[in-house]
Design a protein around this motif. Structure first.
Motif, short mmCIF file in Angstrom:
data_model
loop_
_atom_site.label_atom_id
_atom_site.label_comp_id
_atom_site.label_asym_id
_atom_site.label_seq_id
_atom_site.Cartn_x
_atom_site.Cartn_y
_atom_site.Cartn_z
N GLU A 103 0.83 -1.19 0.00
CA GLU A 103 0.00 0.00 0.00
C GLU A 103 0.87 1.25 0.00
O GLU A 103 1.97 1.25 0.54
N ALA A 104 0.32 2.30 -0.61
CA ALA A 104 0.95 3.62 -0.58
C ALA A 104 -0.16 4.65 -0.57
O ALA A 104 -1.21 4.46 -1.19
N THR A 105 0.06 5.74 0.12
CA THR A 105 -0.91 6.82 0.18
C THR A 105 -0.31 8.03 -0.51
O THR A 105 0.80 8.45 -0.18
N LEU A 106 -1.05 8.58 -1.47
CA LEU A 106 -0.61 9.75 -2.20
C LEU A 106 -0.90 11.01 -1.39
O LEU A 106 -1.89 11.07 -0.65
N ALA A 107 -0.07 12.03 -1.55
CA ALA A 107 -0.28 13.29 -0.83
C ALA A 107 -1.53 13.99 -1.35
O ALA A 107 -2.26 14.63 -0.59
#
Length: 179
Positions: A103-107
Motif C-alpha cells: 500500500e501507498a498513500t498519495l499526498a
C-alpha cells in the motif's frame, strides 16, 4: 372457424407480450450466462509484467494498493521491496501482510490523464524493473449506456403499435364478415 381465428389472435397476443418484455432482450455485450457485474464504477488500475513478476495497482482516491505475484505461477511474492514512480511522484509502498500486497498513500489525488508507472522490485536475489500506465480517463464514457437505454423501449413501443394495428384490422375484417 371462429375457434381457429381465436387461437391465431391469441398466438399474436402472446408473441407481442414476449416482444415487449425488456428482461428478455439482450443488449450489446450482454450474456445471460455471464456473472452479474459488481455495482458502481470500476476503480482505475494498471498492470505491469516482466519475466519474473506481475504487478497490479488499484487506485482508490489517494490510496494505492499493489498486488505482486510471480509471473510463472501467480504465487504472491513474499519479502519484497518496491520503489514506485507514478508520473513525477516517487513512493515506497509498504507491505500489507505477507501475501504480496503493498500500500501507498498519495499526498494528493492524481490529475486525469495517462500516467506512466515504473516499479523496481527486489525480492531476495531477484531484481526487476516493471513498467505500465495508469489511465484516469476511464469514466469519460460512463453515460453512453444510459443514453442508449431508451432504444429497446422505443422498439417495443413500435412493435406494440404494429401489433395493435394488426389486431384492429383483423377485428374490423371479422366484424365486416359477420355483418
Amino acid at each position: 372457424m371462429l375457434f381457429f381465428t381465436f387461437i391465431r389472435h391469441r398466438g399474436l397476443i402472446a408473441a407481442m407480450a414476449l416482444a415487449l418484455t425488456p428482461a428478455l432482450w439482450a443488449g450489446e455485450g450482454h450474456s445471460h450466462d455471464a456473472p452479474a457485474a459488481a455495482a458502481g464504477p470500476e476503480l482505475p488500475r494498471f498492470h505491469a509484467v516482466s519475466e519474473d513478476f506481475e504487478l497490479v495497482g488499484v487506485l482508490q482516491g489517494k490510496q494505492l494498493t499493489l498486488y505482486l505475484d510471480h509471473a510463472a505461477d501467480n504465487r504472491p511474492v513474499k519479502n519484497a521491496t518496491l520503489e514506485l514512480e507514478l508520473g513525477p511522484l516517487k513512493l515506497r509502498p509498504t507491505p500489507h501482510g505477507e501475501d504480496g500486497e503493498f500500500e501507498a498513500t498519495l499526498a494528493e489525488a492524481l490529475k486525469p490523464g495517462t500516467i506512466p508507472v515504473t516499479v523496481t522490485v527486489s525480492a531476495g536475489a531477484q531484481s526487476d524493473l516493471l513498467a505500465g500506465e495508469l489511465d484516469l480517463h476511464a469514466d469519460e464514457h460512463g453515460d453512453d449506456a444510459a443514453a442508449l437505454a431508451w432504444k429497446p423501449w422505443a422498439a417495443g413501443a413500435l412493435i406494440a403499435a404494429a401489433g395493435a394495428a394488426v389486431l384492429l384490422s383483423l377485428r374490423a375484417r371479422r366484424q365486416g364478415v359477420a355483418a
